[in-house]
Design an enzyme around this catalytic site. Sequence first.
Site, mmCIF file in Angstrom:
data_model
loop_
_atom_site.group_PDB
_atom_site.id
_atom_site.type_symbol
_atom_site.label_atom_id
_atom_site.label_comp_id
_atom_site.label_asym_id
_atom_site.label_seq_id
_atom_site.Cartn_x
_atom_site.Cartn_y
_atom_site.Cartn_z
ATOM 1 N N CYS A 78 22.065 -0.660 -9.294
ATOM 2 C CA CYS A 78 22.878 0.356 -8.295
ATOM 3 C C CYS A 78 22.814 1.841 -9.055
ATOM 4 C CB CYS A 78 24.204 -0.027 -7.674
ATOM 5 S SG CYS A 78 24.607 0.969 -6.202
ATOM 6 N N HIS A 172 23.627 -5.403 -5.867
ATOM 7 C CA HIS A 172 24.399 -5.988 -7.019
ATOM 8 C C HIS A 172 24.401 -7.306 -7.025
ATOM 9 C CE1 HIS A 172 27.147 -2.349 -7.495
ATOM 10 N NE2 HIS A 172 26.868 -1.949 -6.288
ATOM 11 N N GLU A 174 25.343 -9.082 -9.307
ATOM 12 C CA GLU A 174 26.481 -9.995 -10.263
ATOM 13 C C GLU A 174 27.614 -10.096 -9.148
ATOM 14 O OE1 GLU A 174 27.291 -5.515 -9.765
ATOM 15 O OE2 GLU A 174 25.727 -6.770 -10.041
#
Length: 195
Positions: A78, A172, A174
Site C-alpha cells: 500500500c 494489505h 498482513e
Amino acid sequence: MIIGVLSVQGGFVEHMRSIERLGHEARAVRRAEQLEGLDGLIMPGGESTTMSKLLELGGMLEPLRELIADGLPVFGTCAGLILLADRVLDTRSDAHSLHAMDITVRRNAFGRQVDSFETQLPFGDIDTPVEAVFIRAPKVEEVGDGVEVVSTLPDGTVVGVRQGNVLGCSFHPELSEDDRVHEYFLRMVKQRGVE
C-alpha cells in the site's frame, strides 16, 4: 533470517507478526542504524506522505536508496508501494520517493475508507489465490520494461509488481491470516543466499 519492518508510521505490527509466524526474526526499524544487518525490509501501509516526511526527518531516505541499489530485498505494501515507485500521481509536492521501481502509481485509486474491500487474487507462483485487503489502496497505472506483474484484479488492474529485489502490492496481506505473500517475499530473500 532478520527481516526489518519500517516502523515510523502505519501497520507495522501486523507485518512483524506475519514474519514471526513464519519462524523468522522481525526487527522494528525506526532509525537508520537499525537498517544494519538486515536480510530484507518490509515497508508497510500507512499514509505515504507522512511516512516519506518521517523518513526524511530521520535521515533514512539515502540509506534506504543505497541498500535497495545494493540488492537488499524490499517489500512495500500500500503506502510502501507508493514510496517505492518512480512516479506517483495525486500526491503532494513535498512527498518523497525511493525511486526503486519503474512504475507509476495512483494514490487512493480505489476510493475512500468506505470503499475498502476484500477479495482473493492470484499472486506470483503461489498455487491458489491469496487473501487481499484493499484500504484506500493505490493502483499501478504503468509498468516499465524491467517490471514483472505478479498480481492483478479480474479486470486487469495491476496490484502486485516485482522488479529484481523489490516487491510491491496495493493491498494489505498482513491483515489476513494468509502468510503466503510474506512467504513469497522470504523466498526472494533466500534467493540472495540468506537462510
